[in-house]
Design a protein around this motif. Structure first.
Motif, PDB file in Angstrom:
ATOM      1  N   THR A  61       0.827  -1.214   0.000  1.00 21.26           N
ATOM      2  CA  THR A  61       0.000   0.000   0.000  1.00 21.26           C
ATOM      3  C   THR A  61       0.859   1.260   0.000  1.00 21.26           C
ATOM      4  OG1 THR A  61      -0.294  -0.104   2.414  1.00 21.26           O
ATOM      5  CG2 THR A  61      -2.030  -1.093   1.045  1.00 21.26           C
ATOM      6  N   PHE A 103       1.737   2.628  -3.869  1.00 19.01           N
ATOM      7  CA  PHE A 103       0.745   3.215  -4.766  1.00 19.01           C
ATOM      8  C   PHE A 103       0.055   4.385  -4.084  1.00 19.01           C
ATOM      9  CE2 PHE A 103       1.471  -1.086  -6.088  1.00 19.01           C
ATOM     10  CZ  PHE A 103       1.479  -1.017  -7.472  1.00 19.01           C
ATOM     11  N   ASP A 104      -0.123   5.489  -4.836  1.00 15.88           N
ATOM     12  CA  ASP A 104      -0.710   6.703  -4.272  1.00 15.88           C
ATOM     13  C   ASP A 104      -2.048   6.446  -3.596  1.00 15.88           C
ATOM     14  OD1 ASP A 104       1.451   8.206  -5.100  1.00 15.88           O
ATOM     15  OD2 ASP A 104       0.480   8.896  -6.948  1.00 15.88           O
ATOM     16  N   ASP A 105      -2.865   5.574  -4.185  1.00 18.74           N
ATOM     17  CA  ASP A 105      -4.181   5.313  -3.613  1.00 18.74           C
ATOM     18  C   ASP A 105      -4.211   4.035  -2.777  1.00 18.74           C
ATOM     19  OD1 ASP A 105      -3.947   3.420  -5.607  1.00 18.74           O
ATOM     20  OD2 ASP A 105      -5.978   3.690  -6.365  1.00 18.74           O
ATOM     21  N   GLY A 106      -3.034   3.477  -2.479  1.00 14.64           N
ATOM     22  CA  GLY A 106      -2.981   2.245  -1.690  1.00 14.64           C
ATOM     23  C   GLY A 106      -3.555   2.470  -0.308  1.00 14.64           C
ATOM     24  N   ARG A 117      -6.347  -2.202  -0.871  1.00 17.68           N
ATOM     25  CA  ARG A 117      -6.523  -1.776  -2.263  1.00 17.68           C
ATOM     26  C   ARG A 117      -5.225  -1.205  -2.814  1.00 17.68           C
ATOM     27  NH1 ARG A 117     -11.402   0.839  -0.450  1.00 17.68           N
ATOM     28  NH2 ARG A 117     -13.126  -0.580  -0.814  1.00 17.68           N
ATOM     29  N   LEU A 118      -4.977  -1.520  -4.092  1.00 18.24           N
ATOM     30  CA  LEU A 118      -3.857  -0.969  -4.857  1.00 18.24           C
ATOM     31  C   LEU A 118      -4.388  -0.569  -6.219  1.00 18.24           C
ATOM     32  CD1 LEU A 118      -1.211  -3.809  -4.269  1.00 18.24           C
ATOM     33  CD2 LEU A 118      -1.516  -1.729  -2.909  1.00 18.24           C
ATOM     34  N   ALA A 119      -4.194   0.672  -6.608  1.00 17.58           N
ATOM     35  CA  ALA A 119      -4.602   1.155  -7.926  1.00 17.58           C
ATOM     36  C   ALA A 119      -6.040   0.763  -8.248  1.00 17.58           C
ATOM     37  CB  ALA A 119      -3.640   0.646  -8.996  1.00 17.58           C
ATOM     38  N   GLN A 162      -7.742  -1.720  -7.270  1.00 20.26           N
ATOM     39  CA  GLN A 162      -8.000  -3.165  -7.218  1.00 20.26           C
ATOM     40  C   GLN A 162      -7.994  -3.637  -5.770  1.00 20.26           C
ATOM     41  OE1 GLN A 162      -8.587  -5.443  -9.790  1.00 20.26           O
ATOM     42  NE2 GLN A 162      -8.946  -6.888  -8.133  1.00 20.26           N
ATOM     43  N   VAL A 201       1.355  -4.764 -13.638  1.00 18.73           N
ATOM     44  CA  VAL A 201       1.153  -3.329 -13.443  1.00 18.73           C
ATOM     45  C   VAL A 201       1.499  -2.586 -14.729  1.00 18.73           C
ATOM     46  CG1 VAL A 201       1.763  -1.295 -12.074  1.00 18.73           C
ATOM     47  CG2 VAL A 201       1.799  -3.572 -11.007  1.00 18.73           C
ATOM     48  N   CYS A 254       2.484   0.655 -16.034  1.00 16.59           N
ATOM     49  CA  CYS A 254       3.041   1.895 -15.500  1.00 16.59           C
ATOM     50  C   CYS A 254       2.824   3.033 -16.492  1.00 16.59           C
ATOM     51  CB  CYS A 254       4.530   1.711 -15.204  1.00 16.59           C
ATOM     52  SG  CYS A 254       4.851   0.418 -13.983  1.00 16.59           S
ATOM     53  N   GLU A 289       7.570   5.880 -12.782  1.00 17.80           N
ATOM     54  CA  GLU A 289       6.773   4.896 -12.056  1.00 17.80           C
ATOM     55  C   GLU A 289       7.374   3.495 -12.159  1.00 17.80           C
ATOM     56  OE1 GLU A 289       2.166   3.389 -11.548  1.00 17.80           O
ATOM     57  OE2 GLU A 289       2.721   4.377 -13.424  1.00 17.80           O
TER      58      GLU A 289
END
Length: 135
Positions: free
Chosen positions: A27, A30-33, A58-60, A62, A85, A87, A92
């Motif tokens: 987590t 990733f920015d939204d992890g 959650r990652l990206a 997902q 992934v 990128c 990234e």
């Protein structure tokens, strides 16, 4: 036959004592992890106290689930199933590769291949396989 609206497929990762560490690490990449929920084994329960009984993260965008198995198994992760992934840019792919590589195993070094101008495949230190591809 079940309808697609009622089904959901989620990647499920089984560790033996490192699920919490792996989840926190993933987590952070990733920015939204984000860790959505964690349940841990308590005193006197089947699993080792403090390890992950069940977690969702959650990652990206997902969702993933993970556990620390209370039972030791003769198997672990295999590269035949990997997290792929796509990128968005060179920064990234370099970042993810540099963070996922230490303590792991390089399967295909970052490079230009016929199917991709920049691609790398590795197993991280937890044994999870990642394919990194520059779009």
């Amino acid at each position: 036959m079940a309808t697609a609206g009622h089904q959901k497929i989620t990647t499920f990762l089984m560790f033996e004592g490192s699920a919490g560490e792996a989840m926190e690490f993933y987590t952070s990449l990733f920015d939204d992890g984000e860790v959505v929920a964690v349940s841990r084994y308590g005193v006197g329960e089947e699993g080792t106290e403090g390890t992950v009984r069940h977690a969702v993260f959650r990652l990206a965008g997902q969702e993933f689930m993970c556990i620390d198995s209370a039972v030791s198994h003769a198997f672990t992760f295999t590269p035949s199933v990997s997290l792929y992934v796509r990128c968005a840019n060179e920064e990234e792919i370099e970042f993810l590769h540099s963070r996922l590589s230490p303590g792991g195993q390089e399967l295909m070094p970052l490079g230009s291949y016929g199917f991709s101008t920049r691609f790398g495949w590795l197993n991280d230190r937890f044994g999870v396989s990642w394919q990194l591809d520059l779009q």
